[in-house]
Design a protein around this motif. Structure first.
Motif, PDB file in Angstrom:
ATOM      1  N   GLY A 185     -14.726   7.947  12.568  1.00 53.40           N
ATOM      2  CA  GLY A 185     -15.227   7.044  11.535  1.00 53.40           C
ATOM      3  C   GLY A 185     -14.158   6.672  10.525  1.00 53.40           C
ATOM      4  N   ARG A 186     -13.391   7.663  10.068  1.00 46.26           N
ATOM      5  CA  ARG A 186     -12.345   7.383   9.089  1.00 46.26           C
ATOM      6  C   ARG A 186     -11.175   6.631   9.720  1.00 46.26           C
ATOM      7  N   LEU A 187     -10.827   6.997  10.944  1.00 49.30           N
ATOM      8  CA  LEU A 187      -9.716   6.316  11.605  1.00 49.30           C
ATOM      9  C   LEU A 187     -10.080   4.873  11.940  1.00 49.30           C
ATOM     10  N   ARG A 188     -11.328   4.641  12.311  1.00 48.07           N
ATOM     11  CA  ARG A 188     -11.765   3.270  12.581  1.00 48.07           C
ATOM     12  C   ARG A 188     -11.705   2.429  11.309  1.00 48.07           C
ATOM     13  N   ALA A 189     -12.079   3.025  10.186  1.00 51.22           N
ATOM     14  CA  ALA A 189     -12.046   2.302   8.911  1.00 51.22           C
ATOM     15  C   ALA A 189     -10.626   1.920   8.513  1.00 51.22           C
ATOM     16  N   ASN A 190      -9.629   2.615   9.082  1.00 50.16           N
ATOM     17  CA  ASN A 190      -8.228   2.338   8.758  1.00 50.16           C
ATOM     18  C   ASN A 190      -7.466   1.738   9.933  1.00 50.16           C
ATOM     19  N   ASN A 191      -8.214   1.163  10.895  1.00 46.51           N
ATOM     20  CA  ASN A 191      -7.603   0.480  12.046  1.00 46.51           C
ATOM     21  C   ASN A 191      -6.681   1.394  12.851  1.00 46.51           C
ATOM     22  N   ARG A 192      -7.106   2.640  13.036  1.00 38.48           N
ATOM     23  CA  ARG A 192      -6.302   3.585  13.820  1.00 38.48           C
ATOM     24  C   ARG A 192      -7.073   4.070  15.048  1.00 38.48           C
ATOM     25  N   LEU A 193      -8.027   3.267  15.536  1.00 36.83           N
ATOM     26  CA  LEU A 193      -8.872   3.703  16.643  1.00 36.83           C
ATOM     27  C   LEU A 193      -8.113   3.717  17.971  1.00 36.83           C
ATOM     28  N   ASP A 194      -7.186   2.785  18.158  1.00 32.10           N
ATOM     29  CA  ASP A 194      -6.460   2.699  19.434  1.00 32.10           C
ATOM     30  C   ASP A 194      -5.720   3.989  19.745  1.00 32.10           C
ATOM     31  N   LYS A 195      -5.132   4.589  18.725  1.00 36.07           N
ATOM     32  CA  LYS A 195      -4.387   5.832  18.953  1.00 36.07           C
ATOM     33  C   LYS A 195      -5.334   6.943  19.402  1.00 36.07           C
ATOM     34  N   GLN A 209       0.826  -1.205   0.000  1.00 37.76           N
ATOM     35  CA  GLN A 209       0.000   0.000   0.000  1.00 37.76           C
ATOM     36  C   GLN A 209       0.861   1.257   0.000  1.00 37.76           C
ATOM     37  N   LEU A 210       1.977   1.211   0.731  1.00 35.09           N
ATOM     38  CA  LEU A 210       2.877   2.365   0.745  1.00 35.09           C
ATOM     39  C   LEU A 210       3.440   2.631  -0.641  1.00 35.09           C
ATOM     40  N   ARG A 211       3.710   1.554  -1.384  1.00 37.13           N
ATOM     41  CA  ARG A 211       4.239   1.744  -2.728  1.00 37.13           C
ATOM     42  C   ARG A 211       3.179   2.326  -3.659  1.00 37.13           C
ATOM     43  N   LEU A 212       1.917   2.002  -3.413  1.00 31.85           N
ATOM     44  CA  LEU A 212       0.852   2.499  -4.283  1.00 31.85           C
ATOM     45  C   LEU A 212       0.617   3.990  -4.108  1.00 31.85           C
ATOM     46  N   ASP A 213       0.679   4.475  -2.869  1.00 31.87           N
ATOM     47  CA  ASP A 213       0.371   5.893  -2.641  1.00 31.87           C
ATOM     48  C   ASP A 213       1.538   6.688  -2.081  1.00 31.87           C
ATOM     49  N   GLY A 214       2.710   6.045  -1.944  1.00 32.63           N
ATOM     50  CA  GLY A 214       3.872   6.761  -1.436  1.00 32.63           C
ATOM     51  C   GLY A 214       3.729   7.207   0.008  1.00 32.63           C
ATOM     52  N   GLY A 215       2.871   6.523   0.788  1.00 36.52           N
ATOM     53  CA  GLY A 215       2.666   6.898   2.187  1.00 36.52           C
ATOM     54  C   GLY A 215       1.666   8.022   2.377  1.00 36.52           C
ATOM     55  N   LEU A 216       0.919   8.365   1.320  1.00 37.94           N
ATOM     56  CA  LEU A 216      -0.018   9.490   1.393  1.00 37.94           C
ATOM     57  C   LEU A 216      -1.143   9.224   2.391  1.00 37.94           C
ATOM     58  N   ARG A 217      -1.693   8.012   2.392  1.00 45.24           N
ATOM     59  CA  ARG A 217      -2.800   7.721   3.309  1.00 45.24           C
ATOM     60  C   ARG A 217      -2.341   7.801   4.763  1.00 45.24           C
ATOM     61  N   ASN A 218      -1.181   7.247   5.074  1.00 44.58           N
ATOM     62  CA  ASN A 218      -0.686   7.312   6.451  1.00 44.58           C
ATOM     63  C   ASN A 218      -0.458   8.755   6.887  1.00 44.58           C
ATOM     64  N   ALA A 219       0.057   9.572   5.975  1.00 42.66           N
ATOM     65  CA  ALA A 219       0.276  10.983   6.300  1.00 42.66           C
ATOM     66  C   ALA A 219      -1.054  11.679   6.583  1.00 42.66           C
ATOM     67  N   ALA A 220      -2.084  11.357   5.788  1.00 45.13           N
ATOM     68  CA  ALA A 220      -3.402  11.959   5.995  1.00 45.13           C
ATOM     69  C   ALA A 220      -4.011  11.507   7.321  1.00 45.13           C
ATOM     70  N   LEU A 221      -3.839  10.233   7.659  1.00 46.57           N
ATOM     71  CA  LEU A 221      -4.375   9.724   8.925  1.00 46.57           C
ATOM     72  C   LEU A 221      -3.652  10.347  10.115  1.00 46.57           C
ATOM     73  N   ASP A 222      -2.356  10.573   9.973  1.00 49.29           N
ATOM     74  CA  ASP A 222      -1.611  11.259  11.038  1.00 49.29           C
ATOM     75  C   ASP A 222      -2.157  12.668  11.250  1.00 49.29           C
ATOM     76  N   LYS A 223      -2.490  13.338  10.164  1.00 52.11           N
ATOM     77  CA  LYS A 223      -3.053  14.689  10.270  1.00 52.11           C
ATOM     78  C   LYS A 223      -4.419  14.656  10.956  1.00 52.11           C
TER      79      LYS A 223
END
Length: 293
Positions: A240-250, A178-192
């Motif tokens: 809602g978006r973070l839960r969809a990406n398994n980032r709820l714990d944070k 997934q990182l190769r597909l978007d260059g880490g864009l989704r993770n950066a957006a979730l961090d924001k």
């Protein structure tokens, strides 16, 4: 006199021979220059011959194979073109997702959802597109309707793409894919989004007010505090978006951290300094009370 005439004739013969040699040398030089100019043209022709041979090869191929090759190529290129189009669209979302979500949270979440859908499409169709391209290359090779060197380069490129896409089925391998597909864009957006979640909580959390002792007895207590409705809606949308990406714990950790900090600030109004007593001091007090008894 006769000798003088013979010498003159000999000299004239030498002069004539000299002129003839000079002309021959000049002609040789001209021929050499012409050959020098012709040499690169021969090399160019020699280099173009394989291309001409490759261009002529389809004419010598089987008629039925030539008839079907166009449709087969179109069917193979179609999925690959769709994948490339979506891949370009993913990079088109980069500017929006690297901006600050607090400027327009609703639009930011919408763009992030589009990114998730695009990545899902790529994950499901990249392998299929590669397989179709491999099939058409194999078809071209089997029916000898393309240059062997060209097909060899295609096979090498497709083999690299296949290895790049299929590097294992584990969780870490999928994340790397997934990182190769978007260059880490989704993770950066979730961090924001996580940072925006923290900011909304902090900016809308104040030390909890003390309830009036007259209304609740002689003992003061902390009155409940609620976040504004608009803030709650924003927090729910982010969750809602973070839960969809398994980032709820944070988010849970952030919520506990911010609210705990708010409670600690509120407790300062209750004059609970005695709670800061150390264990040794507490034991000393107990021993003194025991002695007095």
């Amino acid at each position: 006199m006769a000798e003088s005439t013979g010498v003159d004739r000999g000299i004239q013969s030498l002069i004539a021979a000299r002129k003839s040699l000079k002309l021959s040398l000049e002609k040789s030089k001209a021929i050499g220059l012409a050959l020098g100019k012709t040499g690169p043209r021969f090399e160019e022709i020699e280099q173009r011959l394989p291309l001409l041979e490759a261009a002529v090869r389809p004419i010598r191929a089987d008629g039925e194979a030539l008839k079907d090759v166009g449709g087969n190529i179109n069917r193979a290129v179609g999925p690959a073109a769709a994948v490339l189009k979506v891949f370009d669209a993913v990079h088109g979302l980069e500017k929006s997702l690297l901006s600050d979500p607090k400027n327009d949270l609703s639009s930011y979440l919408s763009v992030l959802k589009r990114l998730e859908e695009a990545l899902k499409f790529l994950g499901e169709n990249c392998g299929l597109a590669i397989q179709w391209l491999e099939d058409i290359v194999e078809y071209l090779d089997d029916h000898h309707v393309a240059d062997e060197k060209y097909l060899s380069n295609l096979k090498k490129s497709l083999r690299g793409l296949s290895e790049f896409h299929n590097d294992g089925g584990g969780v870490e391998e999928k994340e790397r894919s997934q990182l190769r597909l978007d260059g880490g864009l989704r993770n950066a957006a979730l961090d924001k989004l996580e940072n925006e979640f923290r900011r909304l909580l902090k900016d809308n959390s104040v030390p909890l007010p003390m309830a009036s002792p007259s209304s609740l007895g002689d003992q003061a207590c902390i009155a409940p505090s609620q976040l504004p409705v608009t803030v709650i809606h924003k927090l729910q949308a982010i969750l809602g978006r973070l839960r969809a990406n398994n980032r709820l714990d944070k988010c849970i950790s952030i919520y506990v951290e911010v609210r705990s900090s708010n409670v600690r600030a509120s407790l300062q109004a209750l004059d609970l300094d005695y709670l800061d007593i150390s264990v040794s001091e507490f034991n000393d007090v107990q021993s003194i009370e025991g002695d007095s008894v």
